[in-house]
Scaffold this motif. Sequence first.
Motif, PDB file in Angstrom:
ATOM      1  N   ASP A  16       0.817  -1.216   0.000  1.00 37.23           N
ATOM      2  CA  ASP A  16       0.000   0.000   0.000  1.00 37.23           C
ATOM      3  C   ASP A  16       0.850   1.265   0.000  1.00 37.23           C
ATOM      4  N   TYR A  22      -1.747   2.965  -2.178  1.00 38.71           N
ATOM      5  CA  TYR A  22      -1.560   3.035  -3.630  1.00 38.71           C
ATOM      6  C   TYR A  22      -2.464   2.021  -4.307  1.00 38.71           C
ATOM      7  N   ASP A  23      -3.147   2.446  -5.348  1.00 40.38           N
ATOM      8  CA  ASP A  23      -3.985   1.560  -6.151  1.00 40.38           C
ATOM      9  C   ASP A  23      -3.153   1.099  -7.348  1.00 40.38           C
ATOM     10  N   THR A  49      -3.922  -0.710  -9.801  1.00 42.32           N
ATOM     11  CA  THR A  49      -4.641  -0.746 -11.081  1.00 42.32           C
ATOM     12  C   THR A  49      -4.722   0.642 -11.707  1.00 42.32           C
ATOM     13  N   THR A  50      -5.133   1.636 -10.907  1.00 39.48           N
ATOM     14  CA  THR A  50      -5.269   3.004 -11.430  1.00 39.48           C
ATOM     15  C   THR A  50      -3.966   3.780 -11.377  1.00 39.48           C
ATOM     16  N   THR A  93      -4.660   6.823  -3.110  1.00 41.71           N
ATOM     17  CA  THR A  93      -6.081   7.028  -2.861  1.00 41.71           C
ATOM     18  C   THR A  93      -6.305   7.702  -1.508  1.00 41.71           C
TER      19      THR A  93
END
Length: 196
Positions: A58, A91-92, A94-95, A99
């Motif tokens: 994350d 941290y995402d 995928t995107t 966040t």
Amino acid sequence: MGPLAGELSAAPPSCGPVRLIAVDGHAGSGKTTFTARLADALAPTVPGGAVPVLHLDDLASHEALFGWTGRLLDQVVDPLARGVTAHYEPYDWTTRRFTAPRALPAAPVVLIEGVGAGRAAVRPYLTRLLWLERTSEEAWPRGRRRDGIGLSAFWDMWTVAETRHFLADPSRPYADTLVRECKEGYELLPGHPTTA
């Protein structure tokens, strides 16, 4: 797991009022599974019965696989050392963006798991450093199977970055306990902590 949980919950705090426990090891070594089981074993031993877990995935990002030390110290360690709830931006993957902040309470025991959890900058705040005893040659294929063919290019990049990280900032020599997976669950072996 019970004796380890009892030992960890009885240890003196290391980060303000928090007993900060790190679980480190190679990618694919089983850190996340072990940490979840350890959190469950610890829960009955602490007031409130909840053990927060921070996953270093994350805090890392595509651009900074291991460049998260400042974020960990500022967003997590500093608040916990003051006895207040930490807020970090996960941290995402995928995107590819960070966040909304997520809370991490200053509980009596907090677990941090991920590759590099026992790095030199973090060790002064740790009650214990646990290392999942599986070589990279054993762990990386497990991780690749888990993540599938779609992430093979990422794994190619990751293994180079992880190798460089541990050459520059090894964790295993400083581990208090080596954790080996076995048929009965986990075998705990004494580590060889040295002065950081």
